[in-house]
Design an enzyme around this catalytic site. Structure first.
Site, short mmCIF file in Angstrom:
data_model
loop_
_atom_site.label_atom_id
_atom_site.label_comp_id
_atom_site.label_asym_id
_atom_site.label_seq_id
_atom_site.Cartn_x
_atom_site.Cartn_y
_atom_site.Cartn_z
N ALA A 39 39.06 -53.07 17.27
CA ALA A 39 38.89 -54.25 18.13
C ALA A 39 37.87 -54.07 19.24
O ALA A 39 37.80 -54.90 20.15
CB ALA A 39 40.24 -54.64 18.74
N SER A 41 34.49 -53.65 18.60
CA SER A 41 33.13 -53.98 18.15
C SER A 41 33.18 -55.10 17.13
O SER A 41 34.24 -55.39 16.55
CB SER A 41 32.42 -52.76 17.54
OG SER A 41 33.10 -52.34 16.38
N GLY A 42 32.02 -55.74 16.90
CA GLY A 42 31.86 -56.70 15.82
C GLY A 42 32.91 -57.80 15.75
O GLY A 42 33.31 -58.37 16.77
N GLY A 44 35.96 -57.51 15.14
CA GLY A 44 37.24 -57.14 15.73
C GLY A 44 37.40 -57.73 17.11
O GLY A 44 38.46 -58.26 17.47
N TYR A 204 32.17 -46.60 -0.13
CA TYR A 204 32.53 -47.85 0.52
C TYR A 204 33.20 -48.81 -0.46
O TYR A 204 34.24 -49.41 -0.15
CB TYR A 204 31.29 -48.50 1.14
CG TYR A 204 31.59 -49.65 2.06
CD1 TYR A 204 32.16 -49.43 3.31
CD2 TYR A 204 31.32 -50.97 1.68
CE1 TYR A 204 32.44 -50.50 4.16
CE2 TYR A 204 31.59 -52.03 2.53
CZ TYR A 204 32.15 -51.78 3.77
OH TYR A 204 32.44 -52.84 4.61
#
Length: 320
Positions: A39, A41-42, A44, A204
């Site tokens: 939560a 960055s980006g 989040g 990934y």
């Protein structure tokens, strides 16, 4: 869900705030206690921010106290101008460490903190082979195993506060070969050739597929406890997650990106949209249900669940 193709095109550009307006008061967001991982960055940040401003009590999880405090300070400035009653609280946890996850969960439970929506948003994309503190291949270790262990430990709280939801942020890149358990075991070993079969995109893809399978498996195993689970593709977000990808400059010209506000929309949709119980376990994109996670059989899910449990049991056996 009753959404046709023309509506789907429009929904690509919806923001998380648009979803709040779409759900109106029927979502019960003001009665929600929500934990968001990754939560700081980006998407989040935007997921937690939007839900708090809509009236939810939000726990923002991060591994850096400095970053957490910065995010909380910024959101609180907006909350001071809001009358919804929402709030944010920072919680420290490093998904790269199973001990850190256990310590966090124990404290969360001991403090009797309510929870009815768990958003597994954190994710990493490595450009070189690495392992977690516990010796797991790091991308799978953080993106799936860490989240699976966190979910396992918090499940009693989710059941106690049901009906509850678990939202797993996956990716469209989950599409590809099935999980290669033998290769994953090798990459999580101490062998000198443990990185032999590792690949940047492959690691990934495997972790994001695990996210899809995890949501499916949770849905099947906990539906009788009034727990539902969903996985989703947030879109290609304008963040630094894949900024070092080869040919990134070329890709930007051909792959439309979403803003963090747009990227958080599907997470918020899966968290609060009323009536999603009928889509339990399914995969969402552009705030719309799809069939992209439907092909996996019960045998696939059973094998995956047993493998996940085995890894967690082995790696946590000696944790104090």
């Amino acid at each position: 869900m009753g959404i046709n193709s023309s509506q789907t095109l429009r929904r690509k550009n919806l923001t998380a705030q648009d979803i709040i307006h779409e759900c109106n008061e029927q979502s019960k967001v003001k009665q929600s206690y929500i934990l968001v991982t990754g939560a700081t960055s980006g998407i989040g940040i935007e997921t937690g921010r939007t839900l708090a401003l809509a009236g939810a009590k939000v726990y923002l999880m991060g591994r850096s106290e400095t970053k957490l405090q910065e995010v909380i300070t910024n959101i609180n400035k907006e909350l001071q101008q809001s009358t919804t009653g929402g709030s944010v609280q920072g919680v420290l946890c490093d998904l790269n460490s199973l001990a850190s996850i256990k310590t966090f969960a124990q404290k969360f439970i001991q403090d009797n903190m309510p929870l009815n929506i768990l958003i597994l948003n954190a994710g990493i994309f490595n450009y070189k082979f690495a392992q977690t503190i516990d010796g797991l291949e790091q991308v799978m270790g953080v993106n799936h195993i860490g989240h699976a262990y966190l979910t396992k430990l918090l499940m009693p709280v989710l059941i106690a506060n049901n009906p509850s939801r678990i939202v797993v942020v996956s990716s469209e890149l989950q599409w590809g070969p099935p999980l290669n358990y033998q290769a994953l075991e090798q990459m999580s070993s101490a062998s000198t050739n443990r990185s032999k079969s590792w690949g940047m995109l492959r690691s990934y893809q495997q972790s994001k597929l695990a996210n899809v399978l995890f949501a499916r498996a949770l849905a099947a195993r906990y539906k009788d406890k009034q727990i539902t689970a969903y996985s989703l593709h947030p879109g290609v977000i304008d963040t630094n997650l894949t900024s070092q990808l080869p040919l990134q400059g070329v890709l930007k010209k051909f792959i439309p990106k979403k803003t963090p506000e747009q990227g958080a929309a599907t997470s918020v949709f899966c968290a609060i949209k009323p009536g999603l119980e009928t889509e339990n376990g399914r995969f969402f994109q552009d705030s719309t249900v799809t069939d992209l996670g439907d092909k996996w059989t019960e045998d696939d899910l059973d094998t995956f669940w047993k493998w996940t449990e085995k890894i967690i049991d082995e790696r946590t056996a000696n944790l104090s």
